[in-house]
Scaffold this motif. Sequence first.
Motif, PDB file in Angstrom:
ATOM      1  N   THR A 422       2.115 -20.339 -49.936  1.00  0.00           N
ATOM      2  CA  THR A 422       2.994 -20.475 -51.090  1.00  0.00           C
ATOM      3  C   THR A 422       3.286 -19.100 -51.689  1.00  0.00           C
ATOM      4  N   ALA A 423       4.133 -19.070 -52.692  1.00  0.00           N
ATOM      5  CA  ALA A 423       4.629 -17.795 -53.215  1.00  0.00           C
ATOM      6  C   ALA A 423       3.519 -16.909 -53.771  1.00  0.00           C
ATOM      7  N   ASP A 424       2.437 -17.519 -54.259  1.00  0.00           N
ATOM      8  CA  ASP A 424       1.349 -16.729 -54.841  1.00  0.00           C
ATOM      9  C   ASP A 424       0.353 -16.244 -53.795  1.00  0.00           C
ATOM     10  N   GLY A 425       0.625 -16.510 -52.523  1.00  0.00           N
ATOM     11  CA  GLY A 425      -0.263 -16.068 -51.454  1.00  0.00           C
ATOM     12  C   GLY A 425      -1.349 -17.057 -51.104  1.00  0.00           C
ATOM     13  N   ASN A 426      -1.421 -18.150 -51.840  1.00  0.00           N
ATOM     14  CA  ASN A 426      -2.402 -19.188 -51.536  1.00  0.00           C
ATOM     15  C   ASN A 426      -1.798 -20.207 -50.566  1.00  0.00           C
ATOM     16  N   TYR A 427      -2.546 -21.272 -50.321  1.00  0.00           N
ATOM     17  CA  TYR A 427      -2.098 -22.314 -49.386  1.00  0.00           C
ATOM     18  C   TYR A 427      -2.221 -23.665 -50.080  1.00  0.00           C
ATOM     19  N   ASP A 428      -1.487 -23.799 -51.191  1.00  0.00           N
ATOM     20  CA  ASP A 428      -1.584 -25.001 -52.012  1.00  0.00           C
ATOM     21  C   ASP A 428      -0.188 -25.474 -52.421  1.00  0.00           C
ATOM     22  N   PRO A 429       0.587 -25.999 -51.460  1.00  0.00           N
ATOM     23  CA  PRO A 429       1.951 -26.430 -51.774  1.00  0.00           C
ATOM     24  C   PRO A 429       1.994 -27.513 -52.842  1.00  0.00           C
ATOM     25  N   VAL A 430       3.141 -27.558 -53.525  1.00  0.00           N
ATOM     26  CA  VAL A 430       3.402 -28.641 -54.473  1.00  0.00           C
ATOM     27  C   VAL A 430       4.507 -29.526 -53.906  1.00  0.00           C
ATOM     28  N   VAL A 431       4.902 -30.490 -54.684  1.00  0.00           N
ATOM     29  CA  VAL A 431       5.833 -31.517 -54.248  1.00  0.00           C
ATOM     30  C   VAL A 431       7.169 -30.929 -53.771  1.00  0.00           C
ATOM     31  N   SER A 432       7.723 -31.523 -52.702  1.00  0.00           N
ATOM     32  CA  SER A 432       9.037 -31.146 -52.185  1.00  0.00           C
ATOM     33  C   SER A 432      10.043 -32.230 -52.534  1.00  0.00           C
TER      34      SER A 432
END
Length: 548
Positions: A422-432
Amino acid sequence: MHPNSGIRFCVSCLALLLIVEFWQPVFAQGSDPIAKMQADAVATRRADWGHWGPNPKTYSSWKTHSNRLIPVYTFGIDLRSVCGQNSLYRDATAIEALYGFLPDETLNPEAEYFDQTDVYRLQKSAIESGKKRVILFVFDGMDWDTTRVAAIAKSGKIYDEGRGEGLHFLDYRGAMTDFGYCVTSPRTEGTRVNVDDQTVVNPEGKVPGGYHAALGGDAPWRPITDAEYPIGKSKQTVHAFAESSATATSMTCGIKTYNDAMNVDFMGREVLPIARTLQNEDFAIGVVTSVPISHATPGCAYANNVHRNDYQDLTRDLIGRPSIFHPGGLPGVDVLIGGGWGIDKDKDAAQGKNYVPGNKYIAADDLAAIDVNNGGEYVVALRTSGVAGPDVLTEAVQKAKQNHKRLFGFFGAQAGHLPFQTADGNYDPVVSYGNQKPVKAEVYSKADLHENVKLKDAALAAIEVLDSRSDRWWLMIESGDVDWANHSNNIDNSIGAVLSGDEAFATIVEWIERNGGWDETALILTADHGHYFTLDRPEAFVPTTTEP
């Protein structure tokens, strides 16, 4: 108390629990502004900072590709031979030769843009000029606005036209570099095929390709004067918009063909991709992707098929096994690393009668046959329970180099792709958002993150093995998750995917600088097609800092 009040209470509690479960990843993102922007946009279907599709009044009115011009960045070579005065779009005869007909409103005597097939010609020219290493880096689905929003989110620097700044590949000046943009429209859309016979049923298709600059813009940042034109719905001029296999074929073979074709012409006849031409000249060949190994872009690096969804057969071409198109088998690539691990299906009609139940992308017998432990040519690196993905890959690289063997790497998470950054460099997507409703975010286990590799790991592994096999090599790298994010209308995933690919670019550049520099290397970084994201308020993505 009403006799039914307890039932109503239980139903209400159940509904609340379902809502909490669906939006749980969002609730956890309170300190992540871009994740919150994405979640809010899906919840309200509005966002003042941007929108997907032709309707600016709704966050998502389109979830697939478009006919936009896409950026091309070169390193070690320039674009002078194909753009501006040399653009084929200034020459009616050249346009007709390319498409097989003269598309309506496509001739433009003032065109600065060029065609995607010129990417193929740039690779050929690089080799002819003496380059020994050619890298084609494809950010699947990354058009100019997608690049711009990622650059702003990373650097805080806003730009409104041109190459821009704020990413490694935008800013790098350690080599000769150039920037331009190209037309990605296919020859035709609407062609039907038979994968069992490997034949084309209607060679002329239904919708012709072409590009009308007055409607779509003569540069990626110019206004689109007909919002329906990029998606093939204009009432003035209709041109087919691209998908990944036709566009990849343009870059690997230098031809226009129908949507869904894999290195075949509009009649279904085999066309030789540049990788196989170079292989005949003793170049080592590598293919790396963040999505399944035989998806359209990586498949077109080497394979042939009348349809992109014949995944197992495309993989067979890539690894040198007998396939529907090549019963005698091809030589196979030297390195293949990507996703698809863990995706099993009993049936897949799109792959024809020879589909083997099991993994969707590689049949078990094919995997066993290529393994060095069974007398095959490939050191096989599979996602392994409890073992760090980079360790699995590093060990395989060392074995391949020591024993002068090939390398096959197979990883992946939920849908076969590497975990979405994700944009912050983590791997915790939110809803699409898709199919006119919210789509629950992917959630990765600790094992998903531990046992997989990153694109930069795979790219570096491929380079090390290729360079050990020959001082001349060709490599395709695909950051395929950009496309998946844009299909999902997910700006958080889209930015993260661009940044992940940009990190891989920086890793590759570092290797090049430590290993002979750019005198013998050419790198072309581009996309296969665009989507339809419009950035309306760039300042919304400028990072903010909070004083302690």
